[in-house]
Write a protein that holds these residues in place. Structure first.
Motif, mmCIF file in Angstrom:
data_model
loop_
_atom_site.group_PDB
_atom_site.id
_atom_site.type_symbol
_atom_site.label_atom_id
_atom_site.label_comp_id
_atom_site.label_asym_id
_atom_site.label_seq_id
_atom_site.Cartn_x
_atom_site.Cartn_y
_atom_site.Cartn_z
ATOM 1 N N ILE A 99 1.011 -1.022 0.041
ATOM 2 C CA ILE A 99 -0.058 -0.132 -0.094
ATOM 3 C C ILE A 99 0.957 1.292 -0.007
ATOM 4 O O ILE A 99 1.895 1.266 0.784
ATOM 5 C CB ILE A 99 -0.977 0.007 1.351
ATOM 6 N N LYS A 128 2.374 4.324 1.122
ATOM 7 C CA LYS A 128 2.372 5.169 2.323
ATOM 8 C C LYS A 128 3.134 6.378 2.200
ATOM 9 O O LYS A 128 4.271 6.406 1.579
ATOM 10 C CB LYS A 128 2.986 4.209 3.692
ATOM 11 N N LYS A 148 -0.495 7.348 3.644
ATOM 12 C CA LYS A 148 -1.637 6.926 3.118
ATOM 13 C C LYS A 148 -2.358 7.920 2.001
ATOM 14 O O LYS A 148 -2.922 7.474 1.036
ATOM 15 C CB LYS A 148 -3.076 6.608 4.255
ATOM 16 N N LYS A 151 -1.264 -1.147 -4.207
ATOM 17 C CA LYS A 151 -2.713 -0.406 -4.157
ATOM 18 C C LYS A 151 -2.778 0.912 -3.386
ATOM 19 O O LYS A 151 -1.861 1.245 -2.713
ATOM 20 C CB LYS A 151 -3.749 -1.543 -3.272
ATOM 21 N N ASP A 202 -4.208 3.604 -0.885
ATOM 22 C CA ASP A 202 -4.923 3.312 0.576
ATOM 23 C C ASP A 202 -6.617 3.472 0.284
ATOM 24 O O ASP A 202 -6.794 4.327 -0.813
ATOM 25 C CB ASP A 202 -4.395 4.481 1.398
ATOM 26 N N GLU A 203 -7.363 3.025 1.152
ATOM 27 C CA GLU A 203 -8.823 3.118 1.225
ATOM 28 C C GLU A 203 -9.303 4.501 1.117
ATOM 29 O O GLU A 203 -10.113 4.888 0.933
ATOM 30 C CB GLU A 203 -9.498 2.270 1.928
ATOM 31 N N HIS A 256 -11.455 -3.744 -0.880
ATOM 32 C CA HIS A 256 -11.129 -3.614 0.495
ATOM 33 C C HIS A 256 -12.241 -3.377 1.566
ATOM 34 O O HIS A 256 -13.522 -2.906 1.018
ATOM 35 C CB HIS A 256 -10.558 -2.053 0.390
HETATM 36 MG MG MG Z 1 -5.194 1.037 4.202
#
Ligand code: MG
Ligand code: CAP
Length: 436
Positions: free
Chosen positions: A165, A167, A169, A193, A195-196, A284
């Motif tokens: 992920i 970072k 974020k 990916k 981050d959400e 997610h």
């Molecule tokens: Mg996350």
């Protein structure tokens, strides 16, 4: 005969209760609930069946024989003692409109008002079984584990996929994001990916991000021959979600990511059923813990996993039983059920890659490998970008930890000849899962 419920409602045994032998699993959706109540288990099951199909708190004058014979949900099995234990409720298929209200209609019954029934102190939907007719009405994963492996090039010698992920974020510019992705990919990740929480903020517009990240990943491909997936988070209202997805795909994105709980499952259903972007869908589960975490009340992760596979997720976050997100919902037993379900035969549907994520670093890899085996994606954000020598070394350390597991070599021994892993272990140590 009316079953007394202390003024909380009138529950009729002959309508809402039956024997297990009379339930054909191909003609019902079967839900299993954990309940705690002053009612006995049978009465609790009847209370749920009543509220969630054709009943209410009192007898009514407006019903009819057709309704009473065709549509009642039926409690048919209990396990436990007193008012605490499990009840099974069967919902006849005639109750549902799959064609025009789909998963929303199903959830409104199997997971609707029942959570607020005052007769039940606690109630949790722990499992659900869909008959072939319902599963057949959904696409399921379009790409699945095998398809994702073909894209990454690991089908001939399957091993866990390594994901990261980006970072922090949020906060990096598209250019900075692409640099992190390049380093991670060169270091050995198969999957990256968003981050959400990142979608299209001003500091990192989606289109620019996708263009630059895909350029970086194309460079990795020409330098190493490896194909790395980048999941772009398109979570938004439906109109913008489609716009984001089209922008991402038009600019070369090779995976889309959805925050499925935040979006709402009917939105996910609509998005996947009515758009085929020919790329994997990474799911997610942010916000799931609002209803999965309390072991006595809410909805289990297993139920969410079954619905995610039905709707068409190719990769799904399932927790790791360790790390920063390990909670009651991810006890090893439940995690095993979820993993088994996502990877098992299910009415011919493709299999889903389970994703372990949250607080993972190289020291957690062996414990996760023991639980998941080869068919999973192991994600590390902080556990890669926090490596003392940076992202590239962090990714290499994670890959070395995976290779050690696949070769059956203990991490410490492998670290003697793999510097990045040695440094990671010096920083974070080797960790075990809670019940390992
Ligand atoms: Mg996350
Ligand atoms: C992981 C992660 C994921 C969590 C969610 C995060 O980052 O990106 O969102 O894994 O949990 O922001 O926390 P780190 P789960 O590797 O830096 O912890 O997968 O259990 O749903």
């Amino acid at each position: 005969m009316a079953h007394g419920t202390g003024g909380k409602g009138i529950y009729l045994d002959e309508i809402f209760y039956t024997t297990p032998e009379s339930i054909d699993p191909e003609k019902y959706i079967i839900a299993k609930y954990y309940v705690e109540s002053e009612l006995d288990l049978k009465a609790s099951g009847i209370a749920i069946a009543t509220e969630e199909s054709i009943g209410t708190w009192t007898e009514i004058t407006t019903t009819n024989e057709w309704v009473k014979t065709r549509l009642p949900a039926k409690a048919f099995r209990t396990e436990g003692s007193g008012g605490t234990g499990f009840v099974w409720v069967a919902y006849p298929l005639d109750l549902f409109d799959l064609e025009t209200s789909g998963i929303a209609n199903i959830l409104s019954m199997v997971a609707g008002n029942l959570f607020g029934l005052s007769a039940l102190k606690n109630v949790r939907l722990v499992d659900i079984d869909f008959p072939g007719e319902i599963v057949g009405a959904y696409p399921g994963p379009r790409i699945g584990i095998e398809g994702v492996r073909r894209l990454v090039g690991t089908e001939a010698s399957p091993r866990p996929h390594l994901g990261t992920i980006v970072k922090p974020k949020v906060g990096l510019s598209p250019e900075q994001t692409a640099k992190v992705c390049y380093e991670a990919a060169i270091g050995g990740v198969d999957f990256i990916k968003d981050d959400e929480t990142l979608v299209n903020q001003k500091f990192c517009p989606l289109q620019d991000r996708v263009v630059r990240v895909m350029e970086a990943l194309d460079r990795v491909k020409s330098e190493t021959g490896r194909n790395v997936l980048f999941a772009v988070n398109v979570t938004a209202d439906p109109e913008n979600m489609v716009r984001h997805a089209e922008t991402a795909i038009d600019n070369g994105a090779n995976t889309l990511m959805l925050d499925i709980v935040i979006l709402g499952l009917p939105t996910v259903e609509w998005f996947i059923k009515s758009h085929d972007f020919h790329v994997p869908i990474h799911m997610h589960r942010a916000m799931h813990a609002a209803f999965t975490r309390n072991p006595k009340h809410g909805i289990s992760m297993l139920v969410l996993a079954k619905i995610a596979r039905l709707l068409g997720g190719d990769q799904l976050h399932v927790g790791s039983g360790a790390g920063k997100m390990g909670g009651e919902e991810s006890t090893k037993t439940e995690l095993n059920h979820i993993i088994d379900f996502l990877r098992s035969e299910w009415h011919g549907k493709r299999r889903v890659f389970p994703v372990a994520s949250g607080g993972i670093h190289p020291g957690f890899v062996p414990a996760n490998y023991r639980v998941f085996g080869n068919d999973f994606v192991i994600n590390a954000g902080g556990g890669i970008h926090g490596h003392p020598r940076g992202t590239r070394a962090g990714a290499a350390a994670m890959r070395q930890a995976i290779d050690a597991c696949v070769k059956g070599i203990p991490l410490e021994a492998y670290a003697k000849s793999h510097e990045e892993l040695r440094i990671a272990l010096e920083r974070w140590g080797e960790r075990r899962l809670s019940e390992d």
